[in-house]
Write a protein that holds these residues in place. Structure first.
Motif, PDB file in Angstrom:
ATOM      1  N   GLN A  70       4.297   3.262  -4.461  1.00 54.16           N
ATOM      2  CA  GLN A  70       3.742   4.157  -3.486  1.00 54.16           C
ATOM      3  C   GLN A  70       2.232   4.230  -3.798  1.00 54.16           C
ATOM      4  O   GLN A  70       1.538   4.100  -4.958  1.00 54.16           O
ATOM      5  CB  GLN A  70       4.198   5.456  -3.623  1.00 54.16           C
ATOM      6  N   GLU A  82       3.631  -1.621  -1.370  1.00 52.03           N
ATOM      7  CA  GLU A  82       4.978  -1.407  -0.851  1.00 52.03           C
ATOM      8  C   GLU A  82       5.690  -2.559  -0.955  1.00 52.03           C
ATOM      9  O   GLU A  82       6.844  -2.220  -1.377  1.00 52.03           O
ATOM     10  CB  GLU A  82       4.839  -0.719   0.563  1.00 52.03           C
ATOM     11  N   HIS A 112       1.886   2.101   9.155  1.00 49.08           N
ATOM     12  CA  HIS A 112       2.034   0.796   9.422  1.00 49.08           C
ATOM     13  C   HIS A 112       2.162   0.678  10.906  1.00 49.08           C
ATOM     14  O   HIS A 112       2.747  -0.184  11.538  1.00 49.08           O
ATOM     15  CB  HIS A 112       3.393   0.144   8.694  1.00 49.08           C
ATOM     16  N   GLY A 148     -11.353   0.292   6.104  1.00 44.58           N
ATOM     17  CA  GLY A 148      -9.858   0.134   6.560  1.00 44.58           C
ATOM     18  C   GLY A 148      -9.069  -1.184   6.463  1.00 44.58           C
ATOM     19  O   GLY A 148      -7.963  -0.965   6.090  1.00 44.58           O
ATOM     20  N   LEU A 200      -7.536  -0.847   2.834  1.00 41.27           N
ATOM     21  CA  LEU A 200      -6.787   0.027   2.854  1.00 41.27           C
ATOM     22  C   LEU A 200      -5.335  -0.499   3.442  1.00 41.27           C
ATOM     23  O   LEU A 200      -4.299  -0.142   2.849  1.00 41.27           O
ATOM     24  CB  LEU A 200      -7.047   1.488   3.479  1.00 41.27           C
ATOM     25  N   GLN A 201      -5.564  -0.894   4.498  1.00 41.11           N
ATOM     26  CA  GLN A 201      -4.257  -1.442   5.186  1.00 41.11           C
ATOM     27  C   GLN A 201      -3.741  -2.615   4.367  1.00 41.11           C
ATOM     28  O   GLN A 201      -2.475  -2.297   4.118  1.00 41.11           O
ATOM     29  CB  GLN A 201      -4.951  -2.289   6.481  1.00 41.11           C
ATOM     30  N   ILE A 205      -1.521   5.908  -3.583  1.00 36.94           N
ATOM     31  CA  ILE A 205      -2.159   6.838  -3.460  1.00 36.94           C
ATOM     32  C   ILE A 205      -3.676   6.800  -3.032  1.00 36.94           C
ATOM     33  O   ILE A 205      -4.130   6.293  -4.233  1.00 36.94           O
ATOM     34  CB  ILE A 205      -1.830   7.899  -4.647  1.00 36.94           C
ATOM     35  N   VAL A 206      -4.504   7.006  -2.233  1.00 38.37           N
ATOM     36  CA  VAL A 206      -5.691   6.708  -2.372  1.00 38.37           C
ATOM     37  C   VAL A 206      -6.511   8.016  -2.180  1.00 38.37           C
ATOM     38  O   VAL A 206      -6.263   9.150  -1.761  1.00 38.37           O
ATOM     39  CB  VAL A 206      -5.927   5.675  -1.049  1.00 38.37           C
ATOM     40  N   PHE A 263      -4.438   2.322   9.067  1.00 39.00           N
ATOM     41  CA  PHE A 263      -5.733   2.411   8.193  1.00 39.00           C
ATOM     42  C   PHE A 263      -6.864   1.829   8.885  1.00 39.00           C
ATOM     43  O   PHE A 263      -8.170   2.106   8.974  1.00 39.00           O
ATOM     44  CB  PHE A 263      -5.677   1.773   6.924  1.00 39.00           C
ATOM     45  N   ASP A 264      -6.464   0.920  10.013  1.00 39.11           N
ATOM     46  CA  ASP A 264      -7.364   0.052  10.629  1.00 39.11           C
ATOM     47  C   ASP A 264      -8.245   0.728  11.468  1.00 39.11           C
ATOM     48  O   ASP A 264      -7.879   1.502  12.373  1.00 39.11           O
ATOM     49  CB  ASP A 264      -6.631  -1.054  11.265  1.00 39.11           C
ATOM     50  N   ASP A 276       8.745  14.789  -0.141  1.00 41.53           N
ATOM     51  CA  ASP A 276       9.371  14.588  -1.347  1.00 41.53           C
ATOM     52  C   ASP A 276       8.432  14.854  -2.621  1.00 41.53           C
ATOM     53  O   ASP A 276       8.569  15.314  -3.628  1.00 41.53           O
ATOM     54  CB  ASP A 276      10.148  13.213  -1.597  1.00 41.53           C
ATOM     55  N   ARG A 277       7.062  14.521  -2.366  1.00 38.73           N
ATOM     56  CA  ARG A 277       5.927  14.804  -3.441  1.00 38.73           C
ATOM     57  C   ARG A 277       5.636  16.160  -3.458  1.00 38.73           C
ATOM     58  O   ARG A 277       4.496  16.517  -4.187  1.00 38.73           O
ATOM     59  CB  ARG A 277       4.761  13.839  -3.160  1.00 38.73           C
ATOM     60  N   SER A 337       5.173   7.616 -12.261  1.00 37.18           N
ATOM     61  CA  SER A 337       5.359   7.949 -11.003  1.00 37.18           C
ATOM     62  C   SER A 337       5.801   7.038  -9.912  1.00 37.18           C
ATOM     63  O   SER A 337       5.776   7.344  -8.589  1.00 37.18           O
ATOM     64  CB  SER A 337       4.127   8.919 -10.656  1.00 37.18           C
ATOM     65  N   ASN A 338       5.756   5.838 -10.511  1.00 35.14           N
ATOM     66  CA  ASN A 338       5.932   4.638  -9.465  1.00 35.14           C
ATOM     67  C   ASN A 338       5.037   4.783  -8.295  1.00 35.14           C
ATOM     68  O   ASN A 338       5.457   4.454  -7.239  1.00 35.14           O
ATOM     69  CB  ASN A 338       7.250   5.011  -8.991  1.00 35.14           C
ATOM     70  N   SER A 339       3.821   4.995  -8.804  1.00 34.79           N
ATOM     71  CA  SER A 339       2.896   4.681  -7.749  1.00 34.79           C
ATOM     72  C   SER A 339       1.616   4.043  -8.192  1.00 34.79           C
ATOM     73  O   SER A 339       1.123   4.398  -9.434  1.00 34.79           O
ATOM     74  CB  SER A 339       2.276   6.343  -7.236  1.00 34.79           C
ATOM     75  N   PHE A 378      10.677  14.511  -6.317  1.00 35.78           N
ATOM     76  CA  PHE A 378       9.758  13.407  -6.858  1.00 35.78           C
ATOM     77  C   PHE A 378       9.099  13.833  -8.002  1.00 35.78           C
ATOM     78  O   PHE A 378       8.927  13.099  -9.032  1.00 35.78           O
ATOM     79  CB  PHE A 378       8.706  13.018  -5.544  1.00 35.78           C
ATOM     80  N   SER A 380      -2.121  -0.969   1.035  1.00 33.85           N
ATOM     81  CA  SER A 380      -0.883  -0.279   1.321  1.00 33.85           C
ATOM     82  C   SER A 380       0.452  -0.975   1.429  1.00 33.85           C
ATOM     83  O   SER A 380       1.351  -0.940   0.942  1.00 33.85           O
ATOM     84  CB  SER A 380      -1.093   0.584   2.631  1.00 33.85           C
ATOM     85  N   ARG A 381       0.003  -2.428   2.310  1.00 33.12           N
ATOM     86  CA  ARG A 381       1.401  -3.090   2.403  1.00 33.12           C
ATOM     87  C   ARG A 381       1.811  -3.981   1.091  1.00 33.12           C
ATOM     88  O   ARG A 381       2.686  -3.946   0.813  1.00 33.12           O
ATOM     89  CB  ARG A 381       0.887  -4.483   3.324  1.00 33.12           C
TER      90      ARG A 381
END
Lengths: 340, 340
Positions: B91, B86, A98, B75, B78-79, B93-94, A69-70, A113-114, B59-61, B49, B82-83
DNA sequence: CTGTTAGCGCCTTCAT
DNA sequence: ATGAAGGCGCTAACAG
């Protein structure tokens, strides 16, 4: 949670009828339509997306995985992607890889999967082979951006990296530079290889010997651009121009040049790549290569949607870069006036 | 598509058993476990899924809506987001809100419809009232970032904008500047208002009269920073320092300053905001305010996940900025040596 | 330990 | 034009 059942009860009809008015399928009397609508209104009903997708067997969304994303580059890309997807009435789901091949692969899997209708993969790290394996294994159409996979060319939206770099360096040469240093982006990536190759090709074409000591392998960061340029400056190998394989490194390099008491472009000419938003506003303005990422992502999305609806893909020409000439390059020691 | 039924048939067991080995719930004899696994392997089974989420009711997200994808700032955000997501095994979703209040609202709705376990909203445009309405109406926990909604403070992760701007301007004053111009970010946003207020407060505290002609309303873009700085320079109102309410505009402004034949910082000192990646590499290095966006988004995600699992939210202190002092500011006309 | 039976919320024939 | 019934793929009691 208020479901279709609640609405049907409230409106005094069956779930099937509610479903019909919801989707505009089948015939339904106007009066009952209204009843259903007001029932939905009163209950604040919202259809359950998951259930709908499950039954429909399509999530009406397209997935996008970017390597990271960077950086300004992906912001630009995502922005455009989001708009284009919505203009097709679909939802965009984005994930990042990543910056590793393994995660990029996983990201695609997860989107598959989604039940995304199609997936767009912007990879910097996956091998061509791994990409092919993915195309074969997931049962969702995949479009690849920034990569030329020969076995599936119609699914690839890519850019002539080598040629753009070639043009940039040739421009430097035309300006009278022959001692041209280069700082690369990671050579482990196809992009890195291609840009360096463009540099080599240009030198070769103009009979300039390749000099290992003038090229440094960078990692795309400003910091590394700074460090490597310092190293270049400290070495006894002179250079009148520097080709940095991305704008971020060019910026870092410029700092090193100033700190060494040299000026841009009078002492050293500088050429970048990517046309970062800041390039134009630096002093002097940075000459660089514009990459039509906006157009590319739009094309990729359009094709993804075509694939999703089983339309045939027309062939596609590779995209090309454009030199953006600003003030960071000036005539070099070997410059000959065109009229001469 | 290969389903659980196929696997169960192949392995000679029931769907329930397959489900058990898949989720590690209940007891399953090791031998049948193996059978099921190999059946899945052979068939290349991938759980659906959507179906799973529908049955699970989660939905585990977690969903994230940002006002726009554009710019280095998101950026970075988001980076990290995301990390962190996880790392919680969920998960991310953006979606982006196209920089308009309605789209921001719609984006949240859409994520709620997708049954995200929790949603994080980074809004620049929605009113406090609209945010509250959203919190009440969607049945998904919402965390708000970059906004202080008083009625739901524990769900807010925000930053002391006003105070940071105040400090920046006070620093300028401490350096001996009294004629300080300002280019704002959009005043329609709380951020814009707060940063300007910080500027006003600092002037006031130090007995410097507010001069309308020294402040220009910007839009956050480099281009506008350039234009407005030109206007400032062209006006007869002098200034020895410029406070640009973001780094992008500071960059644009710097170009205008150079083009006017003035130097930074000798003729005009420049202060930015945001600590863009490039700030450090400009010449001279840009003094600016670092915003701990990484920490903030991590906090937001952690809280979102707590909300999703019905844990109570501990109170939270607002985040603060840090002045990053580089070379773009020097002593102004009123500077008095500390020892004096 | 494993199979049977009901759902999760929505869509879609097939009758009426 | 509308309702009943079965299914999308998976999970979750409840028996045994």
């Amino acid at each position: 949670m208020v479901t279709m059942r609640d609405v049907s009860a409230r409106a005094g009809v069956s779930k099937a009828t509610v479903s019909r008015v919801l989707n505009g399928t089948g015939q339904v009397k106007e009066s009952t339509r209204q009843q259903v609508f007001s029932a939905m209104e009163e209950l604040g009903y919202r259809p359950n997306f998951l259930a709908r997708s499950l039954a429909h067997r399509t999530s009406n969304s397209i997935g996008l995985v970017v390597s990271t994303f960077d950086g300004f580059y992906f912001g630009r890309l995502l922005q455009q992607a989001s708009r284009q997807t919505e203009s097709h009435g679909k939802q965009l789901i984005v994930t990042d890889g990543h910056d590793t091949p393994e995660r990029e692969r996983e990201a695609v899997q997860m989107l598959a999967d989604r039940q995304c209708d199609a997936i767009i993969l912007y990879t910097r790290h996956m091998s061509e082979q791994a990409i092919m394996a993915l195309i074969d294994n997931i049962n969702v159409p995949l479009v690849v951006i920034n990569r030329d996979v020969k076995e599936a060319r119609e699914r690839c939206v890519f850019f002539e990296q080598r040629n753009a770099a070639f043009q940039a360096v040739e421009y430097l040469i035309a300006q009278g530079h022959r001692e041209i240093a280069c700082i690369t982006v990671p050579l482990a990536t196809p992009t890195g290889k291609a840009r360096l190759q463009g540099y080599r090709d240009a030198l070769e074409k103009h009979g300039i010997a390749w000099d290992e000591s003038r090229v440094k392998n960078g990692d795309s960061t400003m910091t590394r651009g700074y460090e490597l340029c310092q190293a270049l400056l400290a070495s006894r190998t002179p250079f009148s121009a520097l080709f940095a394989c991305n704008d971020d490194m060019a910026l870092g390099a410029s700092k090193a040049i100033y700190q060494a008491g040299r000026r841009i472009p009078q002492d050293i000419s500088l050429f970048g790549f990517d046309d970062a938003p800041s390039a134009r506003w630096l002093e002097p303005g940075l000459s660089t290569v514009y990459l039509p990422i906006d157009t590319m992502i739009v094309t990729a999305i359009d094709r993804a949607i075509m694939l999703a609806s089983d339309q045939p893909l027309p062939p596609i020409a590779p995209f090309t870069g454009t030199l953006v000439l600003r003030e960071s390059v000036t005539a070099g020691p070997h410059y000959r006036h065109p009229a001469a």
